[in-house]
Design an enzyme around this catalytic site. Structure first.
Site, PDB file in Angstrom:
ATOM      1  N   LYS A  13       1.258  -0.674  -0.529  1.00  0.00           N
ATOM      2  CA  LYS A  13      -0.055  -0.139   0.516  1.00  0.00           C
ATOM      3  C   LYS A  13       0.657   1.478   0.758  1.00  0.00           C
ATOM      4  O   LYS A  13       2.018   1.321   0.059  1.00  0.00           O
ATOM      5  CB  LYS A  13      -1.039  -0.251   0.932  1.00  0.00           C
ATOM      6  N   TYR A  62     -12.419  -3.208  -2.894  1.00  0.00           N
ATOM      7  CA  TYR A  62     -13.101  -3.064  -1.700  1.00  0.00           C
ATOM      8  C   TYR A  62     -14.733  -3.052  -1.822  1.00  0.00           C
ATOM      9  O   TYR A  62     -14.750  -2.449  -0.766  1.00  0.00           O
ATOM     10  CB  TYR A  62     -11.918  -2.194  -1.240  1.00  0.00           C
ATOM     11  N   ASN A 125      -2.249  -0.273   7.131  1.00  0.00           N
ATOM     12  CA  ASN A 125      -1.022  -1.218   7.702  1.00  0.00           C
ATOM     13  C   ASN A 125      -0.063  -2.211   6.298  1.00  0.00           C
ATOM     14  O   ASN A 125      -0.135  -3.234   6.142  1.00  0.00           O
ATOM     15  CB  ASN A 125      -2.576  -2.287   8.398  1.00  0.00           C
ATOM     16  N   HIS A 128      -1.632  -5.270   1.604  1.00  0.00           N
ATOM     17  CA  HIS A 128      -2.617  -5.947   1.087  1.00  0.00           C
ATOM     18  C   HIS A 128      -2.441  -7.812   1.107  1.00  0.00           C
ATOM     19  O   HIS A 128      -0.903  -7.975   0.008  1.00  0.00           O
ATOM     20  CB  HIS A 128      -4.100  -5.509   0.085  1.00  0.00           C
ATOM     21  N   GLU A 139      -9.230 -10.703  -7.322  1.00  0.00           N
ATOM     22  CA  GLU A 139      -8.551  -9.721  -7.271  1.00  0.00           C
ATOM     23  C   GLU A 139      -7.177  -9.444  -8.376  1.00  0.00           C
ATOM     24  O   GLU A 139      -7.237  -8.535  -9.136  1.00  0.00           O
ATOM     25  CB  GLU A 139      -8.384  -9.534  -6.102  1.00  0.00           C
TER      26      GLU A 139
END
Ligand code: DAT
Ligand code: MG
Length: 162
Positions: A13, A62, A125, A128, A139
């Site tokens: 990310k 998402y 965080n 992913h 995905e």
């Protein structure tokens, strides 16, 4: 498809990229024995027709979280800088990849996991990883064209599997 060819979608990310963690993440997956079969860097720019990826990509990615209160900030975060999108392959890579990432909230992520070692807040965080074989397939098809993925036999194959 052989179970040795299971694939997962992993994305570093924007905070992971900015904090210099690209190499660390790749190192962990490589040293585990998983095989990198696709990788690209891109920034998902919202409201920019010229971008390689669009807001739609993140909304699809998402989609299951679209009703959550944190959804707008999640989309803003994910589009706030470049991400490194990857596909990793190997036996059990989806489940093991999730273990390597650690719990969603870094406060609960075990030391030794990526989130446990490198971040503090759930909204930053770092990484992913797909949570099931089915979502991995979905995905991967969202983020990569089939022509962007490669098939090859690693020279370490016989030292990893029996
Ligand atoms: P994961 O990324 O571990 O698969 P998820 O799919 O439930 O977790 O959520 C996707 C991301 O959304 C997660 O990495 C960080 C963000 N997120 C999840 N729960 C959150 C919360 N309670 N507050 C803020 N951000 C959250
Ligand atoms: Mg998830």
């Amino acid at each position: 498809m052989s179970d040795l060819e299971e694939r997962t979608f992993i994305a570093i990310k924007p905070d992971g990229v900015q904090r210099g963690l690209i190499g660390e993440v790749i190192k962990r997956f490589e040293q585990k024995g998983f095989k990198l079969v696709g990788m690209k860097m891109l920034q998902v720019r919202i409201c920019n027709q010229l971008s390689p990826a669009s807001q739609e990509l993140l909304h699809n990615h998402y989609a299951d979280l679209s009703t959550k209160g944190f959804f707008p900030s999640l989309i803003a975060y994910m589009s706030s800088g470049p991400v490194v999108a990857m596909v990793w392959e190997g036996k059990g890579v989806v489940k093991t990849g999730r273990v390597m990432l650690g719990a969603t909230n870094p406060a609960d992520s075990a030391p030794g996991t990526i989130r446990g070692d490198y971040c503090i807040h759930v909204g930053k965080n770092v990484i992913h990883g797909s949570d099931s074989v089915e979502s991995a397939e979905q995905e991967i098809s969202l983020w990569f064209q089939p022509s962007e993925l490669v098939s090859y036999k690693s020279c370490a194959f016989n030292w990893l599997y029996e």
